[in-house]
Design a protein around this motif. Structure first.
Motif: not given
Length: 73
Positions: A22-34, A50-58, A68-69
């Motif tokens: 949820e925290q990763l998705q919130k960060q992605i959403d905040q960046l998308n808004a920018q 992109h980096n956050l989505k990679m973390k989110l999806n493993g 690891c990533v």
């Protein structure tokens, strides 16, 4: 369902830092808004997303031999 997943990343102080999906998705959403629509201005933001989505999806790079990533995401 997503609340049960936690990711632990190394913090600069060598203390574990936990991020939930949820925290990763919130960060992605905040960046998308920018995003501005200007490809050059948005390049750094899109890289962060992109980096956050990679973390989110493993996800890790296909040719990585590291479990690891491997790209720092």
């Amino acid at each position: 369902m997503l609340r049960n997943f936690k990711f632990i990343f190394d913090h600069p102080n060598n203390t574990p830092m936990e991020e939930t999906k949820e925290q990763l998705q919130k960060q992605i959403d905040q960046l998308n808004a920018q995003l501005t629509g200007d490809m050059f201005a948005d390049m750094d933001i899109k890289d962060q997303i992109h980096n956050l989505k990679m973390k989110l999806n493993g996800v890790k790079p296909m040719d990585s031999k590291i479990d690891c990533v491997g790209c720092g995401s």
